[in-house]
Design a protein around this motif. Structure first.
Motif, PDB file in Angstrom:
ATOM      1  N   LEU A   1     -19.497 -31.246   7.926  1.00  0.00           N
ATOM      2  CA  LEU A   1     -20.866 -30.856   7.579  1.00  0.00           C
ATOM      3  C   LEU A   1     -21.405 -31.642   6.388  1.00  0.00           C
ATOM      4  N   HIS A   2     -20.551 -31.914   5.424  1.00  0.00           N
ATOM      5  CA  HIS A   2     -21.061 -32.497   4.179  1.00  0.00           C
ATOM      6  C   HIS A   2     -20.594 -33.914   3.938  1.00  0.00           C
TER       7      HIS A   2
ATOM      8  N   LYS B   1     -15.412 -23.689  14.242  1.00  0.00           N
ATOM      9  CA  LYS B   1     -15.813 -25.092  14.135  1.00  0.00           C
ATOM     10  C   LYS B   1     -17.298 -25.162  13.794  1.00  0.00           C
ATOM     11  N   PRO B   2     -17.712 -26.197  13.084  1.00  0.00           N
ATOM     12  CA  PRO B   2     -19.143 -26.346  12.840  1.00  0.00           C
ATOM     13  C   PRO B   2     -19.886 -26.573  14.156  1.00  0.00           C
ATOM     14  N   THR B   3     -21.001 -25.923  14.318  1.00  0.00           N
ATOM     15  CA  THR B   3     -21.766 -26.111  15.551  1.00  0.00           C
ATOM     16  C   THR B   3     -22.766 -27.251  15.368  1.00  0.00           C
ATOM     17  N   VAL B   4     -23.309 -27.695  16.484  1.00  0.00           N
ATOM     18  CA  VAL B   4     -24.285 -28.783  16.443  1.00  0.00           C
ATOM     19  C   VAL B   4     -25.486 -28.366  15.601  1.00  0.00           C
ATOM     20  N   GLU B   5     -25.912 -27.092  15.757  1.00  0.00           N
ATOM     21  CA  GLU B   5     -27.075 -26.606  15.008  1.00  0.00           C
ATOM     22  C   GLU B   5     -26.829 -26.686  13.509  1.00  0.00           C
ATOM     23  N   GLU B   6     -25.630 -26.206  13.114  1.00  0.00           N
ATOM     24  CA  GLU B   6     -25.287 -26.243  11.685  1.00  0.00           C
ATOM     25  C   GLU B   6     -25.358 -27.666  11.168  1.00  0.00           C
ATOM     26  N   TYR B   7     -24.755 -28.584  11.975  1.00  0.00           N
ATOM     27  CA  TYR B   7     -24.691 -29.975  11.555  1.00  0.00           C
ATOM     28  C   TYR B   7     -26.087 -30.546  11.396  1.00  0.00           C
ATOM     29  N   LYS B   8     -26.961 -30.253  12.403  1.00  0.00           N
ATOM     30  CA  LYS B   8     -28.323 -30.799  12.369  1.00  0.00           C
ATOM     31  C   LYS B   8     -29.105 -30.243  11.195  1.00  0.00           C
TER      32      LYS B   8
ATOM     33  N   GLY C   1     -31.770 -32.133   6.515  1.00  0.00           N
ATOM     34  CA  GLY C   1     -32.392 -31.679   5.268  1.00  0.00           C
ATOM     35  C   GLY C   1     -32.770 -32.854   4.386  1.00  0.00           C
ATOM     36  N   HIS C   2     -33.479 -32.563   3.339  1.00  0.00           N
ATOM     37  CA  HIS C   2     -33.902 -33.649   2.464  1.00  0.00           C
ATOM     38  C   HIS C   2     -32.826 -33.911   1.447  1.00  0.00           C
TER      39      HIS C   2
END
Lengths: 545, 239
Positions: A451-452, A529-536, A541-542
């Motif tokens: 994610l990060h 697991k991180p989901t696609v939505e979370e990742y997007k 984000g800015h």
């Protein structure tokens, strides 16, 4: 004209010699289709996939050196007087087996080196099998369709243990004689039939005149024969199932990404054989193993301290050393629990790991085929179980060498024995809990990385004074690898009431299974697991965070 | 009538001088545990009748004076000179009859049977000291020390007096010749001159050190080789 004249004899004449030989062989053995099907077999590349090769090659080395040793070894317990070249044993009475082993060591050309290669290769063979088995275990490579091959491998390990033990016993030296005496004691502790089995095995009272010859047949014929068959079966199944691979871009459950058997793996494997042979030969030239000349011939009235079996039997030594010397006397019979209980636990320690694949597939209800390996962290319960088992095994190994731990670390042998007694029960539990926590921590870290991004080590100061560390996003390949694993839902018991509203009986095993399944895949056992939505959401984000 | 008496007195003077000196040394270094007259206290056993050989062993290997109480008093750097040890030994020997310090021909290599010594060693000593005298553990932190490069005189004295946790093997139990054989055997299999035909002996401790070696250096090297081989794979040519 001239061209046809040149071509005609070639087409009608004989084919090149190689082709003719191949044709001849193909007509009788059908090797062409066999080769066509298998020569381009793909094997994935990873160093841990070569552990099995280490075992195979050391097994071959053991067989080759073993054949040489049989040419000079006399499996006989006839008493002889030693007149060979080792001075400190001159004129001593000993069995022919021991005397011929001394001759192999001192008077046969290359005998000592071959003996040492044989023995070192045996220790490394067993160690290699242990590590290979753990690789298969922790990556989940034992799952369908490979359960049978897991059992083949397990049997090879156990048979290897006993082949090693019978081989260690052959020279009839004071160390191995003590080991046989130990085994005899364990057999005698079996209620009712123990004495009969012992008499049957040794042809009468211990030590008798038979056991070296009997162990010899078992060591060079029976057990290696079975092992050879199992090795062949093991390899055929590897070919049939195709090799597993770690998750990665382009790797699916339906393909194998790697290099073909011919020419790449033939060259690699052939070269690796000689590297394994080289390493074992070098070790055998550098370090002594089982210096039977220093140990002396076996006599039942003698015993030495520091008498241990080779490492793969060490855990059984640990069991017997730490077991309190309990015994029960009734009606003139003695039940020696101090020896009999370890004898019962000995197979249990081994079986505990062997049956695990079947327990896991029952608990998880997973009957699908798996060709993609798990990373150990993504199967926390399995990994924790495996580490707990290794801990259990290691605690027993410590018990097996308690005297050397005591002298080398200036400890009391009694304290070590108590440590092992308590550790036998406690250490696996602690290891299980700790390993599971570590796995979950690593899963969280993976999620964080996805994610990060990766910590870059670059510190940035924002306009308002805040310091942040810049995180670099991962590549697509890395993102795929970190999120390729499947996550399962715990198995449910299912509705307790059928469509007519009648309560159905929920079996106890079903409840147990649901509970265990929750332990495997419940909230406390995996990090989503991180989901696609979370990742997007995060990456769109800015800036950072 | 006086002449022999004079001679005897002269001998006694040299002897009693050593005893006097030994007594002084004893009062400083030993009396706090063994009592002012060697009668023993709760901290140390009586030394009456232990003989000069026991003193020569205990002080000559640095075990005595003891550093601290414990399961066993370990070997340490020697504190006293050989002359002082002899004086201490003379004093302790004067307290009661006991084994004397052996002369060199008793433990020297002449006339010893190494093979017989090996058999005797395996029968009487290996239970605690290991096959070739590498040492072993006893209960509750006690241990049988390694016999590697121990002075033959001290091995002889140890057999004679049975120091600390060791049983004693007086001449009635084990003849002088047998002791000599054992010492010769140890010199052959457990000293600096011992030939190791198989290479490194790995401490001579048997399968535990062999197993560790096989895992660390054997399998360790093979895994390193496997990593090396796996890292060098055939790569598709980039066009």
């Amino acid at each position: 004209m001239s061209t046809t004249a040149n071509e005609a004899p070639r087409s009608r004449g004989k084919a090149p010699a190689g082709e003719r030989v191949a044709d001849w062989a193909d007509g009788r053995l059908g090797i062409y289709s066999l080769a066509k099907a298998n020569m381009r077999k793909i094997f994935p590349d990873h160093w841990s996939f070569m552990l099995g090769e280490v075992c195979l090659y050391s097994f071959i080395i053991i067989i080759l050196t073993g054949v040489y040793l049989t040419l000079f070894f006399h499996p006989s317990m006839n008493e002889v007087t030693y007149h060979g070249s080792y001075v400190p044993l001159q004129g001593q009475l000993m069995s022919e087996a021991y005397a011929s082993t001394l001759d192999i060591s001192f008077d046969v050309r290359g005998g000592l080196l071959i003996r040492q290669i044989h023995h070192w290769a045996a220790l490394i063979f067993l160690a290699g099998m242990f590590v290979h088995m753990m690789r298969v275990f922790f990556t989940g490579a034992f799952r369908k369709p490979r359960e049978i091959n897991w059992l083949f491998g397990f049997l090879l390990f156990v048979l290897g243990m006993f082949t090693g033990f019978t081989g260690y016993s052959l020279p009839d030296d004071l160390l191995s004689g003590t080991g046989i005496r130990f085994m005899e004691g364990a057999i005698l502790s079996v209620p009712i039939v123990g004495t009969y089995i012992s008499f049957f095995l040794f042809g009468g009272e211990f030590p008798g005149h038979d056991f070296v010859a009997r162990f010899y047949s078992i060591h060079i014929l029976l057990l290696p024969g079975i092992m050879l068959g199992l090795v062949v079966g093991h390899l055929i199944l590897v070919f049939y199932h195709k090799h597993t691979q770690f998750a990665g871009p382009g790797k699916t459950n339906k393909n194998v990404v790697g290099m073909p058997l011919l020419p790449v793996y033939m060259a690699k494997a052939g070269g690796f054989f000689f590297l394994v042979f080289g390493v074992i030969a070098a070790i055998s030239a550098i370090a002594t193993i089982n210096p039977i000349w220093a140990i002396g011939p076996y006599r039942p009235d003698m015993v030495s301290t520091g008498a241990q079996p080779d490492w793969y039997m060490g855990f059984s030594e640990g069991l017997i050393r730490v077991m309190p010397g309990w015994e029960i006397n009734f009606w003139g019979h003695t039940l020696v629990l101090g020896v009999f209980v370890p004898l019962l636990i000995f197979p249990l320690v081994l079986v505990a790991i062997a049956v695990y694949p079947f327990i896991e597939s029952w608990v998880t209800g997973d009957k699908r085929e798996h060709h993609i390996l798990d990373r150990p962290r993504n199967a926390p319960t399995r990994t924790a179980f495996g580490v707990a088992w290794i801990t259990w095994y290691m605690v027993l190994l410590i018990g097996g060498g308690n005297d050397l731990w005591a002298t080398h670390f200036h400890l009391s042998i009694n304290a070590i024995t108590w440590f092992v007694r308590i550790g036998f029960f406690v250490a696996p539990v602690v290891a299980f809990i700790v390993t599971k926590r570590i796995c979950l921590g690593l899963q969280r870290r993976d999620k964080d990385k996805v994610l990060h991004g990766r910590e870059s080590g670059i510190i940035k100061r924002l306009p308002h004074g805040e310091f942040i560390e810049v995180h670099e996003p991962l590549s697509q390949e890395q993102l795929h690898t970190l999120t390729a694993h499947e996550q399962y839902k715990p198995a449910e018991i299912g509705p307790e009431v059928d469509e007519n509203g009648v309560r159905r009986k929920v079996k106890r095993t079903e409840k147990l299974r649901a509970k265990l399944s929750k332990g495997y895949y419940g909230e406390d056992s995996q990090i989503p697991k991180p989901t696609v939505e979370e990742y997007k959401e995060i990456t769109s984000g800015h800036g950072h965070h | 009538m006086f002449a022999p008496a004079d001679k005897a007195q002269a001998d006694e003077t040299a002897q009693s001088l050593a005893i006097d000196e030994g007594k002084k040394l004893y009062a400083v270094g030993c009396a706090s545990c063994h009592g002012t007259g060697g009668q023993g206290t709760t901290d140390g056993p009586s030394l009456v009748g232990v003989g000069a050989a026991a003193v020569d062993f205990q002080v000559g290997t640095g075990r005595m004076p003891a550093q601290q109480p414990g399961a066993q008093v370990p070997e340490k750097p020697v504190v006293y000179s050989q002359a002082e040890i002899d004086q201490l030994a003379a004093y302790i020997a004067s307290l009661g009859a006991g084994p004397a310090i052996p002369s060199e021909e008793k433990y020297g290599p002449e006339g010893a049977d190494i093979a017989k010594g090996g058999e005797l060693f395996r029968n009487n000593c290996a239970q605690c000291h290991n096959f070739t005298g590498k040492g072993g553990a006893l209960t509750h932190g006690k241990y049988a020390p390694s016999l590697e490069d121990v002075d033959p005189k001290h091995i002889y004295e140890a057999m004679l007096t049975g120091p600390q946790n060791m049983p004693s093997f007086p001449d009635g139990t084990m003849s002088e010749q047998n002791k000599k054989d054992i010492i010769a055997y140890l010199d052959a299999v457990n000293s600096d001159d011992t030939v190791e035909p198989g290479g490194l002996s790995l401490g001579g401790l048997g399968p535990v050190s062999e197993g560790l070696f096989a895992w660390v250096f054997g399998l360790g090297a093979l895994i390193a080789v496997a990593v090396w081989v796996a890292a060098r794979t055939a790569k598709a040519k980039k066009s």
